[in-house]
Design a protein around this motif. Structure first.
Motif, mmCIF file in Angstrom:
data_model
loop_
_atom_site.group_PDB
_atom_site.id
_atom_site.type_symbol
_atom_site.label_atom_id
_atom_site.label_comp_id
_atom_site.label_asym_id
_atom_site.label_seq_id
_atom_site.Cartn_x
_atom_site.Cartn_y
_atom_site.Cartn_z
ATOM 1 N N LYS A 1 0.831 -1.199 0.000
ATOM 2 C CA LYS A 1 0.000 0.000 0.000
ATOM 3 C C LYS A 1 0.873 1.259 0.000
ATOM 4 O O LYS A 1 0.578 2.233 -0.706
ATOM 5 C CB LYS A 1 -0.920 0.013 1.222
ATOM 6 C CG LYS A 1 -1.860 1.214 1.265
ATOM 7 C CD LYS A 1 -2.750 1.177 2.497
ATOM 8 C CE LYS A 1 -3.664 2.423 2.546
ATOM 9 N NZ LYS A 1 -4.500 2.426 3.782
ATOM 10 N N GLU B 1 2.343 1.642 -3.429
ATOM 11 C CA GLU B 1 1.312 2.127 -4.354
ATOM 12 C C GLU B 1 1.160 3.641 -4.234
ATOM 13 O O GLU B 1 1.013 4.356 -5.239
ATOM 14 C CB GLU B 1 -0.015 1.444 -4.048
ATOM 15 C CG GLU B 1 -1.094 1.656 -5.083
ATOM 16 C CD GLU B 1 -0.871 0.844 -6.339
ATOM 17 O OE1 GLU B 1 -0.597 1.478 -7.384
ATOM 18 O OE2 GLU B 1 -0.974 -0.382 -6.292
ATOM 19 N N GLU C 1 1.995 6.368 -7.188
ATOM 20 C CA GLU C 1 1.014 7.335 -7.674
ATOM 21 C C GLU C 1 1.612 8.745 -7.705
ATOM 22 O O GLU C 1 1.405 9.506 -8.667
ATOM 23 C CB GLU C 1 -0.228 7.312 -6.803
ATOM 24 C CG GLU C 1 -1.332 8.269 -7.237
ATOM 25 C CD GLU C 1 -1.869 7.972 -8.623
ATOM 26 O OE1 GLU C 1 -2.397 8.899 -9.269
ATOM 27 O OE2 GLU C 1 -1.752 6.811 -9.078
ATOM 28 N N SER D 1 -0.776 3.400 -15.696
ATOM 29 C CA SER D 1 -2.042 3.236 -14.985
ATOM 30 C C SER D 1 -2.131 1.899 -14.258
ATOM 31 O O SER D 1 -3.111 1.634 -13.567
ATOM 32 C CB SER D 1 -3.217 3.370 -15.961
ATOM 33 O OG SER D 1 -3.178 2.336 -16.933
ATOM 34 N N ARG D 2 -1.138 1.060 -14.389
ATOM 35 C CA ARG D 2 -1.168 -0.258 -13.757
ATOM 36 C C ARG D 2 -0.893 -0.154 -12.263
ATOM 37 O O ARG D 2 -0.126 0.698 -11.812
ATOM 38 C CB ARG D 2 -0.148 -1.190 -14.404
ATOM 39 C CG ARG D 2 -0.315 -1.336 -15.910
ATOM 40 C CD ARG D 2 0.646 -2.349 -16.468
ATOM 41 N NE ARG D 2 0.216 -3.707 -16.153
ATOM 42 C CZ ARG D 2 1.021 -4.762 -16.228
ATOM 43 N NH1 ARG D 2 2.284 -4.606 -16.569
ATOM 44 N NH2 ARG D 2 0.560 -5.968 -15.955
ATOM 45 N N SER D 3 -1.472 -1.053 -11.502
ATOM 46 C CA SER D 3 -1.264 -1.059 -10.057
ATOM 47 C C SER D 3 0.096 -1.668 -9.737
ATOM 48 O O SER D 3 0.699 -2.377 -10.562
ATOM 49 C CB SER D 3 -2.360 -1.874 -9.365
ATOM 50 O OG SER D 3 -2.212 -3.259 -9.664
ATOM 51 N N LEU D 4 0.566 -1.418 -8.534
ATOM 52 C CA LEU D 4 1.834 -2.005 -8.113
ATOM 53 C C LEU D 4 1.734 -3.528 -8.098
ATOM 54 O O LEU D 4 2.686 -4.217 -8.483
ATOM 55 C CB LEU D 4 2.225 -1.478 -6.732
ATOM 56 C CG LEU D 4 3.524 -2.051 -6.144
ATOM 57 C CD1 LEU D 4 4.700 -1.842 -7.079
ATOM 58 C CD2 LEU D 4 3.808 -1.432 -4.774
ATOM 59 N N ASN D 5 0.605 -4.075 -7.668
ATOM 60 C CA ASN D 5 0.443 -5.528 -7.660
ATOM 61 C C ASN D 5 0.582 -6.115 -9.064
ATOM 62 O O ASN D 5 1.176 -7.189 -9.237
ATOM 63 C CB ASN D 5 -0.918 -5.900 -7.073
ATOM 64 C CG ASN D 5 -0.861 -6.066 -5.564
ATOM 65 O OD1 ASN D 5 0.067 -6.664 -5.032
ATOM 66 N ND2 ASN D 5 -1.854 -5.530 -4.870
ATOM 67 N N GLU D 6 0.054 -5.436 -10.064
ATOM 68 C CA GLU D 6 0.195 -5.910 -11.445
ATOM 69 C C GLU D 6 1.652 -5.902 -11.881
ATOM 70 O O GLU D 6 2.141 -6.842 -12.523
ATOM 71 C CB GLU D 6 -0.643 -5.044 -12.383
ATOM 72 C CG GLU D 6 -2.142 -5.223 -12.229
ATOM 73 C CD GLU D 6 -2.932 -4.286 -13.112
ATOM 74 O OE1 GLU D 6 -3.727 -4.778 -13.940
ATOM 75 O OE2 GLU D 6 -2.757 -3.053 -12.986
#
Length: 228
Positions: free
Chosen positions: A145, A148, A152, A210-215
């Protein structure tokens, strides 16, 4: 006809972005990595999460953000035609004080873009301080988190700088590459290498940013397994 087998070397990240290596076939190479330190540090933070070192991931993400502030300050001053010697002299006054660097970034960004820059939320600042100064060891989901939130902040500003000041960004990259060379390189072929990182100046596609850190972590995990 058979093309020669590729000669692959595996090296670790170095502070000076300079890599000298002799592969298994005896080939000696010198390569300069064009990624800025903030790009590399965020990648190290991602690797730390995959390896289970969550405190170290928070530390690396924090360092990535701080080094981005330095990069942005230099780019924005370049856009204002500030001489490099003056930039260097000014940076010496704040080089060991992260709060002063943040303040310089905030006001330069406001003067350039006429808006307050995006900053870490207070809860993430609190976590950072507890990890860095109090030795807190966060859980995996909390470290992700935090990463992330840093991601951002970084990509919001990276896209703005890439769009508004492409020439200044290019000069910063060239300066970085030049700084990684030594006098022993004279007359020697030095290759440059650009790699696709999670936080990157090389990729302009909105889909990447635009991808999340998890991705990104899932992709990084796959690439790591392919090298085993």
């Amino acid at each position: 006809n058979h093309s020669p087998e590729p000669c692959i070397s595996q090296v670790y990240f170095y502070h000076d972005s300079r890599y000298e290596h002799t592969c298994s076939k005896g080939h000696k190479t010198t390569t300069a990595l064009q990624q800025q330190r903030f790009e590399v540090l965020f990648e190290i933070g991602a690797h730390a999460i995959l390896d289970g070192y969550y405190r170290e991931s928070v530390s690396s993400f924090t360092s990535s953000l701080e080094r981005f502030y330095e990069f942005a300050i230099r780019v924005l001053l370049d856009s204002a035609s500030c001489p490099d010697t003056l930039v260097q002299d000014c940076w010496k006054q704040v080089s060991s004080q992260s709060e002063r660097q943040l303040g310089a970034f905030i006001f330069l960004w406001a003067a350039t873009f006429r808006t307050i820059p995006k900053l870490l939320p207070p809860k993430e600042v609190e976590l950072r301080n507890e990890v860095i100064h109090k030795g807190r060891i966060p859980a995996k989901d909390r470290a992700i988190k935090y990463g992330e939130a840093v991601l951002e902040v970084l990509r919001t500003h990276i896209v703005a700088i890439q769009t508004q000041f492409p020439n200044e960004v290019r000069r910063a990259i060239l300066s970085h590459l030049s700084g990684s060379q030594t006098t022993s390189d004279k007359g020697k072929a030095v290759a440059t290498l650009g790699m696709k990182t999670i936080v990157t100046l090389m990729v302009f596609e909105p889909s990447h940013h635009s991808r999340s850190l998890n991705e990104h972590l899932d992709d990084l995990d796959v690439r790591r397994r392919e090298l085993l």
